[in-house]
Structures are given as C-alpha cells and as structure tokens.
Design an enzyme around this catalytic site. Sequence first.
Site, PDB file in Angstrom:
ATOM      1  N   GLU A 163       8.923 -32.471  62.968  1.00 14.16           N
ATOM      2  CA  GLU A 163      10.009 -32.989  62.120  1.00 14.16           C
ATOM      3  C   GLU A 163       9.592 -34.295  61.467  1.00 14.16           C
ATOM      4  O   GLU A 163       9.916 -34.561  60.314  1.00 14.16           O
ATOM      5  CB  GLU A 163      11.271 -33.207  62.977  1.00 14.16           C
ATOM      6  CG  GLU A 163      12.539 -33.522  62.167  1.00 14.16           C
ATOM      7  CD  GLU A 163      12.757 -35.019  61.893  1.00 14.16           C
ATOM      8  OE1 GLU A 163      13.627 -35.325  61.063  1.00 14.16           O
ATOM      9  OE2 GLU A 163      12.072 -35.867  62.493  1.00 14.16           O
ATOM     10  N   GLU A 164       8.872 -35.119  62.206  1.00 15.68           N
ATOM     11  CA  GLU A 164       8.624 -36.489  61.748  1.00 15.68           C
ATOM     12  C   GLU A 164       7.763 -36.596  60.507  1.00 15.68           C
ATOM     13  O   GLU A 164       8.011 -37.442  59.651  1.00 15.68           O
ATOM     14  CB  GLU A 164       7.998 -37.335  62.878  1.00 15.68           C
ATOM     15  CG  GLU A 164       8.917 -37.576  64.071  1.00 15.68           C
ATOM     16  CD  GLU A 164      10.143 -38.448  63.738  1.00 15.68           C
ATOM     17  OE1 GLU A 164      10.310 -38.832  62.576  1.00 15.68           O
ATOM     18  OE2 GLU A 164      10.932 -38.713  64.663  1.00 15.68           O
ATOM     19  N   ASP A 168      19.645 -34.807  66.868  1.00 15.90           N
ATOM     20  CA  ASP A 168      18.514 -35.645  66.482  1.00 15.90           C
ATOM     21  C   ASP A 168      19.000 -37.016  66.005  1.00 15.90           C
ATOM     22  O   ASP A 168      18.546 -37.544  65.002  1.00 15.90           O
ATOM     23  CB  ASP A 168      17.669 -34.956  65.404  1.00 15.90           C
ATOM     24  CG  ASP A 168      16.431 -35.771  65.021  1.00 15.90           C
ATOM     25  OD1 ASP A 168      16.017 -36.636  65.817  1.00 15.90           O
ATOM     26  OD2 ASP A 168      15.888 -35.556  63.919  1.00 15.90           O
ATOM     27  N   HIS A 191      11.556 -45.095  66.006  1.00 14.77           N
ATOM     28  CA  HIS A 191      10.143 -45.141  65.568  1.00 14.77           C
ATOM     29  C   HIS A 191       9.405 -46.399  66.035  1.00 14.77           C
ATOM     30  O   HIS A 191       8.390 -46.766  65.445  1.00 14.77           O
ATOM     31  CB  HIS A 191      10.039 -45.048  64.034  1.00 14.77           C
ATOM     32  CG  HIS A 191      10.581 -43.770  63.466  1.00 14.77           C
ATOM     33  ND1 HIS A 191      10.590 -43.495  62.124  1.00 14.77           N
ATOM     34  CD2 HIS A 191      11.139 -42.683  64.054  1.00 14.77           C
ATOM     35  CE1 HIS A 191      11.128 -42.306  61.911  1.00 14.77           C
ATOM     36  NE2 HIS A 191      11.474 -41.798  63.079  1.00 14.77           N
TER      37      HIS A 191
END
Lengths: 467, 467
Positions: free
Chosen positions: B325-326, B353, B423
């Site tokens: 996904e990232e 998410d 992140h």
Amino acid sequence: MKQLTYIIFILFTLNIYSQTDEEVIKTIYTQSLTNGKSYDWLNHLSNQIGSRLSGSLGAEKAVAYTKEELEKLGLDKVWLQPVMVPRWVRGAKEFAFIETKPGKTTNVNICALGGSIATPALGLKANVVEVKSFEELEQLGKEKVEGKIVFYNRPMQADLIHTFEAYGGCVNQRYQGAVEAAKYGAVGVIVRSMNLRLDDLPHTGSMTYDDLPVERRIPSAAISTNDAELLSTMLALDDSVKFYFKQNCKQLADVQSYNVIGQITGSEYPNEYMVVGGHLDSWDLGDGSHDDGAGVVQSMDVLRLLKESGIKPKRSIRVVLFMNEENGLRGGNKYAEVAKQKGENHVFALESDSGGFTPRGFSFDCSDAAFSQVLSWQALFKPYLIHYFEKGGSGADVGPLKTDTNVLAGLRPDSQRYFDYHHASNDTFDAVNKRELELGAATMTALVYLFDKYGINPISNPEKIKN
Amino acid sequence: MKQLTYIIFILFTLNIYSQTDEEVIKTIYTQSLTNGKSYDWLNHLSNQIGSRLSGSLGAEKAVAYTKEELEKLGLDKVWLQPVMVPRWVRGAKEFAFIETKPGKTTNVNICALGGSIATPALGLKANVVEVKSFEELEQLGKEKVEGKIVFYNRPMQADLIHTFEAYGGCVNQRYQGAVEAAKYGAVGVIVRSMNLRLDDLPHTGSMTYDDLPVERRIPSAAISTNDAELLSTMLALDDSVKFYFKQNCKQLADVQSYNVIGQITGSEYPNEYMVVGGHLDSWDLGDGSHDDGAGVVQSMDVLRLLKESGIKPKRSIRVVLFMNEENGLRGGNKYAEVAKQKGENHVFALESDSGGFTPRGFSFDCSDAAFSQVLSWQALFKPYLIHYFEKGGSGADVGPLKTDTNVLAGLRPDSQRYFDYHHASNDTFDAVNKRELELGAATMTALVYLFDKYGINPISNPEKIKN
C-alpha cells in the site's frame, strides 16, 4: 489612541455578538488548537512542580503558580480560599517480596495506599489468603484469615466499555479492604492495582479505616497487576507461601492549603455563578498530568478562551482549582460551604477530572427538562466529534454544589487509557497529547458559552432560551 | 462422542441464531476484549518481525507469519496471491546539517522520502529557498530557484478536527514536491514532516518523479518539524545559509511478493464476497504498528471473532492482507484485478488503515439508499460509543473494488494522535493500546456480522432486510 482601542474593542465585541453559535464555537476551537495555553501550563505544573499531594511542597507551589498565571489573564478577580487539608506522607519507597521457602524470595512491586499506616519498622511477613470479594472473605471467616495478609485480587472487568464502570466495580477492595480484613483479624492488606493492563506499576489511591481504633488498623498496599498474577499463581501452587512488605508512610496533622479561584464577573447576572474546575492536588507517584493536571489547565483555559474569543459572559464565570480531591475532598466541600454561607446562586458547574484524552462529550446531573435543553445544543458539537451527551454524574469536587434546579456536568474524555496511568508513576506529562488536551478545553468552553448565553429553565432568563 | 460434539455444535449454532443482534454484538465485543488475539499478533509482527517495507525480508516474514496464523484458525481456505512489488531501500542512515558560515553547522534530523534517489556520494550542499506552496514556487521562478534546495514548509493545519484532512492539505508537498521543484532547476527537496506535533522525528512517505527523465530527478527528504522551524528561523535571519544532506537510498528491481488471503465460505451465498483488510507492508523507520499492523491484526481477528462467537456467515468472508500500500498499491490493484477476472461479486469491503486507536465509527463509500440501510444499524453500536457513521472514503487497498452497487467502508478511529507516529520511527508497538485495538476489531466484526445477515439493497436477499 485610547479612544481608538476602545472603538476597536466595541466593534470586536459587536462582531462576536452578531456571530452565530456555530461561528463562535468554531472560533473557540480554533483558538484552543492554535493558540491554547493548556499544554504549556501543564508542562510547568508537571515538569517544573511535579506531584501535588495535599499538604506537600508541590501542592503549595501549584497554588502559587496557578494563582499567578490566573492573575496574568486579566480576570475580574483572583483569590485563594483557605481550607485545612490532611497530610499523609509516603516516606521511603516500599519494599516487598514473595517467599516460597526461607531465603527463596521474589521481589514484587507495591506501593502504600493513601491513608495507610506503616508496617512495623522491620516489615511485616505473613501467610496470604486470596479473595475476590468481601463475601468470600466473610465465608472464610476468622479461622482462616486471622494473622494473615488478605490479598484482594478481583480484576477490573475488561468487557465493560466505560472503564470507570470497571473501576467502580473494584475500588471497594482498595477503599474498604482494610476495614473488612481487620474484622477477621488480618494483619495486612494487599490489593490488586486498579489497572486494566498487565504491567509492573502499582497504583495508589485512598483507603479508609472508618472508626477502627488505632491499634486495630492494618497496613495496606497496592500490588502491580503482573505481580498480582504472580502471587495468585504462586498461591495456587502452594498456599503456604509468605508475603513480606515494608512501608514507611505516616498521617501527619492537617495543614493549611487553598482552593485557587478566578472570576470573570457577569455583565447581566453577576449573581449567577457558573463554575469550571478540576483538582489541583494529585497523588505522589507520577506528576498527576492526567489526574488532574489536565482538568486544572483546561479549566484555566476556559476563562482565557472566552476572553480570547471576545465573549463577554452575562453570568459570573469562575474557575475553581480544588485542593484535596484525592484524599479528603476538603476543597470541594469548603467551596460549597462558603457558597452556601454567602447565598451564592450556582446555576452551573462543570468538572474535568477524567484525564486529558480526546473529549467524547459530557455527563449531566440535572432535571429531565434541563437535559432536553442541553440536548438541543448537541448538534453544535457534532463537527468536533463530540457525540456523547448522557445523564449521569458530574465530578467529585463540584458534587457538593448540587441543588434541585442547577446543572452539574462532567467532561467525558475517551476512557480506554485512563486506568493505565491513574494514580501510578507513569501519570506524567508525556502521556498527555497536546491536541487531545486542547480539544477538551475547547469543548468545555463551548458548553460554558452556550449555558451562559441561553441559561436553563427555570433560571433567570427563560425568554432568551432558543431551541 | 463425535455425535455428542455434533449435537453440542448444533445447539450452540441454534443458540446464536436465536439471539438478538444486541446479544450477538455484545458477545463479539466481550470476546475481543477478554479473549482477543489482535494484540498478541501485533506484538509478534512488530517486535519479532519489525518493519515490512515491500520487498524487504520483514515483508517476506510477515507474509509467512500471517499465513501460518490464519491457517491455525480453521478457515475454509488460506492462500497467497502473487504480486510483483517495487523495492526501494534506504541504505545507510541519512545525515544533514544547516551551515551558517563555513565550518559552522547545526545537525538536523532528516530521512529520505520513499522512492527518492540518493544524493551524490559526498552529499549535496546548496542554498535554500523556503516556500509554503507550489504557487509560491512558481512565482519565484527559475531565477530564484535554480541550483537551490527547495524547502517546503507548509505545516499541517492544527484547527482541523479530522487530522487526515490536515494531512490531505499538505501531502502534495511531499508527493509532488520534487517534480514541481525540478521544473525550476532545483537540486534537491526538503519537506517539513507531516506531523502536527513539534518534535525531532522525520516522517517518511512516498514521493513521485512522474515521467521526469532520470537525469532531472532530484533527491528528496523529510525534515523533523522542530528542525523545519529551526531552518525557517535561520533563513529568516540570513537567507544565505546553506543546507547539506546525504542520503543513500536506491530503487531496485521489482520483486515477487504476496497478498495473504483467508476465507470463510458462505453457507447461503458463497459467491458473494465480503472483504476485511489492512496492509501488511509498512515503512521502514518504525515497526509499522499503527500503519498498518493494527489493521492487519484487527482484520485477522474479525474472522476469528466470527468463529468464536458462533456466527456462521451466509456470504463468503475474506480477510485480505494487502502488500505494498505504501509505495505502489500493487496488492490492492492485483486483488481487484484477479477478482474481476474471476467474476467474483464483491458486495462489501472494509479496510482498517487509520491506526489502532479507539474506534469512533465508519466512513462509507456507497449509494444513499445503502447508506440509509447502514444508518439503521447505528443504534446497535451506541453502547460501544461508536457514534460516527458518515459518507466518505474507505481505504486505499479496497478502493479498486468499487462498483455501482457495492459498499466500501473504512474504520474511523480517533485521529488525534495518528500523525504523531505516521511513517516515523516511533510507530512502534508501545504506542498501541490493547483495549483500543481490540475495540476496533470488535467494531469491524459487528459491522461484518450485520452486513452478512441483512445484506444491502439491491444485493441478493432484499426480502431479509429488516429496518
């Protein structure tokens, strides 16, 4: 130049009063999130002053600091209200172990409960009897309890969504445990910490001896949840294991302390009082950031945010920082007593004492009619994700202000993490999130603004109530 | 003996089907809070495996681990779906400083953005031009930008209540910043971290070069919010200060990876598929506990909680742990592509998410008719303080499954703390609260249960829909 400032002020004030409630509340939230003071105040209270147990130097410093900060806000009045408070001191750190056989020991984490006596100077060692309730203790009776340490091990119920409900279902073990155990000749009490998590931190909190004569009082301590599990397992394997603990706490004579009060005097109904508050004292293990540094700084910021948002209240708004909620409630009782003596009409009081977490709403202690009025404001809070408006309790400190007609309220933040920190050494500044704290201050301010503007039936200006 | 087990199973199943929705949902929440697996799984994923950037050893281990754990649940089918993913590696830790005059430097905290090229081996040093927007950059033009490092310093907007909205208002600086800066001959990009807090942690995240030829690509890094403030202040004092950074990242060839899928086959409508999922990959700085370890383990627990609660779904329920996904969304796209090829009818998909925080509700991407059906279930969630049901987005990985008639949904946890960790190197297991995580898993399970039981107009069994 002075005249110009005055004109600007008038225009600004007019502007606020021509704004819709939606716009005013938006201003309040924006002010709190971008220009709030609560987090800086809490930083000082937690990191420069630290814990604030009633009668301690920290409590004294906190009185001076918050008074000084309130004085900077340009309120109409700031003062200290004297109140005598109990003074209990922990002394040297506690020490405890489980002994499976002579010389074979495992250290465990305990802390004395607030108000407990010390153990004998060399500590106390005895066999242990584990129970989950007072009923179970009663069934065991004197025969099986005498000379032993009673270990209360009923955990907080994890399937309850409101963690305060889970706390309510367990806290009698801590508060009343010594009195009950003493009835059957127990020599000490160990209580499982009021914590939903399994960790190594003991959680203190108040306990009572009621009217137990001094010679029958027994020392009481909390044990971390991990160590409660360990002790329980060891007892299941061998019920002859012994528990040793030593604690050095002491109840001293009452000392002088203060509630800290600041006021914006109402422009139309100066004799109708609205209170926002939290308690300035804390337990001594952490720095009391969530309990209740958060409530203190949020309440202070309510008055500042009203001013910063250009709101000039019609009623008198007071911030009250109560002393001694944790082990006596002397501050809350004193404030209500003085208010009664002076015949002050307290129409509303709001307490924040459930931690500085994301606000979810309010609990209201009021009539059905008043509650339906309050519900009419609910939609104004939806953009801020404040959905929870329920009837229920308010706060320990404002409770004594209850009358038949007034409205008491409690801020209800998300409660999931509260008991991870409550009364433990990790209730520290780093556990508070700036935005969550600021959202709480804004939410309180918005409610105060609405209550001041519209009032509640049957108080002074029903003609102005708009649903 | 087998027969007895069979009879007990039948009785248990009948019992569930005679329960009210309130009772079933209560069972689900109790199971999750007292007997949940999500926290243990997350502990392993975070602390034994760690970060899981696409193509890394961690990602590979996470695929094997989650497949193995799903296989233990007694599902009808567990499999891996191959997908090629990009592989970007950070290399040695980045290094950066601000130079006010030769030899006078202050180190600052940066990290390369995902997808960025490295600096030259000896690093890159240049003057800096600070902007808050692409418009500002355009106004400065080539003359003032060429040969310099562009410093994007538009902060996240603190007065927005939904922090994802504040993120949405800033993230183009990170994603598109290099392309825009390269237009005017910039030699590098430094972006203020997407973080509402002031702290020292740089936050990575994906960026693009679009179709920029290789020789025009410029290295891009994120700087911590504290250091962004510092750099901005230094530039205000003296716009000739220089910025130096060195980063060692590299884009390698695509590698084979997998989506991990488990299924309970539906008893009545096996060809109608309902998906719950999160993404298995994470960034490499922390261990991806909130983003999106939480969503992974919650989704896994949905299937387990259905089973543990004695619910036998009518439709086929799939847990899908999406890869990449990232920095590519290859897993989400691959899953939808294969579903389309096979003609699988996906009637519902729910993604978690947005972190493992206290769940507040859901966002639904569906028709108005479907949404009003969903709203009829809202009251069932109130006892769990789930108040937020809104139309809006769902999740990046399930997005490609959208059709005209199906319902996509996203779990919406409290968002206040999310970007403190997002992140960054502090997105680790200790930042996740067990109860908050478990409440999310239960909330997802309850929605899946209701959707499976009642369906949504106009899917297969409208006659069974009860409002």
